[in-house]
Design an enzyme around this catalytic site. Structure first.
Site, PDB file in Angstrom:
ATOM      1  N   ASP A  16     -20.786  18.138  33.645  1.00  0.00           N
ATOM      2  CA  ASP A  16     -22.226  18.859  33.217  1.00  0.00           C
ATOM      3  C   ASP A  16     -21.957  20.248  32.860  1.00  0.00           C
ATOM      4  O   ASP A  16     -22.911  20.857  32.742  1.00  0.00           O
ATOM      5  CB  ASP A  16     -23.079  18.624  34.370  1.00  0.00           C
ATOM      6  CG  ASP A  16     -23.242  17.188  34.912  1.00  0.00           C
ATOM      7  OD1 ASP A  16     -23.384  16.276  34.216  1.00  0.00           O
ATOM      8  OD2 ASP A  16     -23.294  17.140  36.173  1.00  0.00           O
ATOM      9  N   LYS A  19     -19.865  20.150  27.836  1.00  0.00           N
ATOM     10  CA  LYS A  19     -18.968  19.564  26.950  1.00  0.00           C
ATOM     11  C   LYS A  19     -19.231  19.101  25.717  1.00  0.00           C
ATOM     12  O   LYS A  19     -18.774  19.498  24.512  1.00  0.00           O
ATOM     13  CB  LYS A  19     -17.891  18.892  27.720  1.00  0.00           C
ATOM     14  CG  LYS A  19     -17.170  19.467  28.820  1.00  0.00           C
ATOM     15  CD  LYS A  19     -16.316  18.530  29.641  1.00  0.00           C
ATOM     16  CE  LYS A  19     -16.834  17.248  30.046  1.00  0.00           C
ATOM     17  NZ  LYS A  19     -17.823  17.538  31.373  1.00  0.00           N
ATOM     18  N   GLY A  43     -22.674  11.456  30.545  1.00  0.00           N
ATOM     19  CA  GLY A  43     -23.637  11.779  29.485  1.00  0.00           C
ATOM     20  C   GLY A  43     -23.442  13.114  28.651  1.00  0.00           C
ATOM     21  O   GLY A  43     -23.408  14.380  29.605  1.00  0.00           O
ATOM     22  N   HIS A  44     -23.063  13.089  27.441  1.00  0.00           N
ATOM     23  CA  HIS A  44     -22.841  14.258  26.986  1.00  0.00           C
ATOM     24  C   HIS A  44     -24.153  14.530  25.871  1.00  0.00           C
ATOM     25  O   HIS A  44     -24.425  13.760  25.002  1.00  0.00           O
ATOM     26  CB  HIS A  44     -21.687  14.226  25.979  1.00  0.00           C
ATOM     27  CG  HIS A  44     -20.444  14.161  26.577  1.00  0.00           C
ATOM     28  ND1 HIS A  44     -19.190  14.012  26.297  1.00  0.00           N
ATOM     29  CD2 HIS A  44     -20.329  14.389  27.962  1.00  0.00           C
ATOM     30  CE1 HIS A  44     -18.193  14.391  27.311  1.00  0.00           C
ATOM     31  NE2 HIS A  44     -18.962  14.485  28.333  1.00  0.00           N
ATOM     32  N   GLN A 227     -16.708  14.087  32.887  1.00  0.00           N
ATOM     33  CA  GLN A 227     -16.757  14.674  33.965  1.00  0.00           C
ATOM     34  C   GLN A 227     -16.067  16.066  34.076  1.00  0.00           C
ATOM     35  O   GLN A 227     -15.940  16.694  33.024  1.00  0.00           O
ATOM     36  CB  GLN A 227     -16.105  13.871  35.107  1.00  0.00           C
ATOM     37  CG  GLN A 227     -17.225  12.549  35.351  1.00  0.00           C
ATOM     38  CD  GLN A 227     -16.777  11.342  34.354  1.00  0.00           C
ATOM     39  OE1 GLN A 227     -15.580  10.967  33.948  1.00  0.00           O
ATOM     40  NE2 GLN A 227     -17.872  10.681  34.284  1.00  0.00           N
TER      41      GLN A 227
END
Length: 442
Positions: A16, A19, A43-44, A227
């Site tokens: 988080d 990235k 989730g990006h 991650q």
């Protein structure tokens, strides 16, 4: 400093770190972006001119015209989640067909993986890891047990049917015996997966061959991690970790390029720390200041919506991350979240039983004995939100970044001051290195 045409983007904390935005920003300078680990538990979030995209499997590079996206063999693929993302991108006009590739060696998530993970996480006496219950871990378990289903196998209907029948016989028995779960229907599962296989098929190729050919042809390739380092299966805060190699080493095993092909590692860290789910967090803030950081930083999981735990920047962890990954450059995100703080503590070391140490405990229980040692830097008490030039920053904000750079052992190359592409500043030396590495200039 070694430069070249490949770079790994890795999370330096517990994920988080932002990235997704950084990969999107940097993708302008690369021909290919390859995702190498995790699944649709990552989730990006990318914001482009106020429009938000949340990608879970598909590399952020596909949002940039002229940049190809690759899902490597180290990723576990839920074909339904994949196609849902593809359709959502198509609907917004993003060019994915012929521009996005899936490894034929990536392992496939099936319904029994989700069933077992959900039941296991909620079993009495089980230490809750805080998984997303999307079947990621059990899929990696089957991969290591050599009983998994790969994407190439998904396309072989005869093999697929046999695999599902055998797996359901075994998994239904185990799930019922251990968790009293209802059995899954292998016939329905085969029908569903045979249909989705036809839709996934046009994207499937030997991505190791694709990537190595691209590098040999002089193209620039960026490897996108999922991650963060402290969630790595080997090097993280075990057992409160993910099921894959989230460090830079995962880029090699997760895509099929050799270690000698990696030219640069870029670590992404927030200006403070966050963590989702259970596990150690030495600098965690549980009172008003932590809540203020959560609110200002909008610290809620992109995939799950869960509130993130917040705390001050932890330099021993950052130094450890830089060492494990071979990080040469740092990206510092969400600097603006600290704008209102009168002073900004940074953890510079630990005390265990009254003795100072810089070492990271191997056991999760070891973190319970840690007392963080803080250096307190003065806050800048003025808005940095949206700034895109280092010269614009208040002197005390620069001092904070210089302190992080000096103490972490890696140079600060980018500072992010908001979610949008444009709310980003490049340190000139880093921009020059990137242009040299990628062969592109902005």
């Amino acid at each position: 400093m070694k430069t070249g045409k490949t770079a790994v983007i890795v999370g330096a904390q517990w994920g988080d770190e932002g990235k997704g935005k950084i990969v999107d920003v940097l993708s302008e300078r690369f021909n290919v972006v390859a995702r190498y680990s995790g699944g649709h538990n990552a989730g990006h979030t990318v914001t482009i001119k106020g429009k938000k995209f949340i990608l879970q499997l598909i590399p952020c590079g596909v949002l940039r015209e002229g940049c190809r996206g690759v899902i490597g063999n180290g990723v576990v693929l839920d074909p339904f989640a994949f196609m849902k993302e593809v359709e959502a991108l198509r609907a917004t006009g993003v060019h994915v067909d012929g521009n996005l590739f899936v490894s034929n060696r990536a392992h496939v998530i099936l319904p029994y993986h989700r069933m077992i993970e959900l039941a296991s996480e909620n079993a009495p006496g089980r230490v809750k890891i805080g998984t997303t219950s999307r079947g990621i871990g059990p899929t990696y378990e089957d991969k290591m047990a050599r009983s998994g289903l790969r994407v190439q196998d998904l396309l072989d209907k005869t093999l697929l049917k046999k695999h599902i029948e055998n797996a359901c016989r075994e998994k239904n028995t185990i799930a019922h015996a251990l968790f009293n779960s209802e059995p899954l229907d292998p016939d329905k599962m085969f029908t569903d997966y045979a249909e989705i296989a036809d839709r996934v098929a046009p994207f499937v190729t030997d991505t190791a061959l694709l990537l190595n050919r691209a590098i040999a042809a002089g193209e620039s390739v960026m490897f996108e991690g999922a991650q963060g380092t402290m969630l790595d299966i080997d090097h993280g805060t075990y057992p409160f970790v993910t099921s894959s190699s989230a460090t830079s080493g995962g880029a090699v095993t997760g895509t099929g390029v050799p270690p000698t092909a990696i030219d640069m590692v870029i670590g992404v860290t927030k200006a403070y720390c966050t963590r989702v789910g259970g596990g150690p967090f030495p600098t965690e803030l549980k009172e008003e200041v932590g809540e203020a950081l959560r609110k200002k930083g909008n610290e809620f999981g992109a995939v799950t919506g869960r509130p993130r735990r917040t705390g001050w920047l932890d330099l021993p962890l950052l130094r450890y991350s830089n060492m494990i990954n071979g990080t040469s450059w740092l990206v510092v995100t969400k600097l603006d979240v600290l704008d209102e703080q009168p002073e900004v503590p940074i953890c510079v070391g630990y005390k265990v039983d009254g003795k100072e140490t810089q070492e990271i405990p191997a056991q999760a229980s070891g973190y319970e004995e840690i007392e963080p040692v803080y250096a307190k830097l003065p806050g800048w008490k003025s808005s940095t939100f949206g700034m895109n030039s280092y010269d614009q920053l208040p002197a005390k904000a620069k001092r904070y970044l210089e302190f992080v750079e000096k103490e972490s052992g890696a140079k600060v190359g980018i500072v992010s001051t908001g979610p949008d592409r444009e709310q980003t500043m490049f340190i000139p030396e880093f921009a020059k290195t990137l242009n040299s590495a990628s062969g592109k200039s902005k």
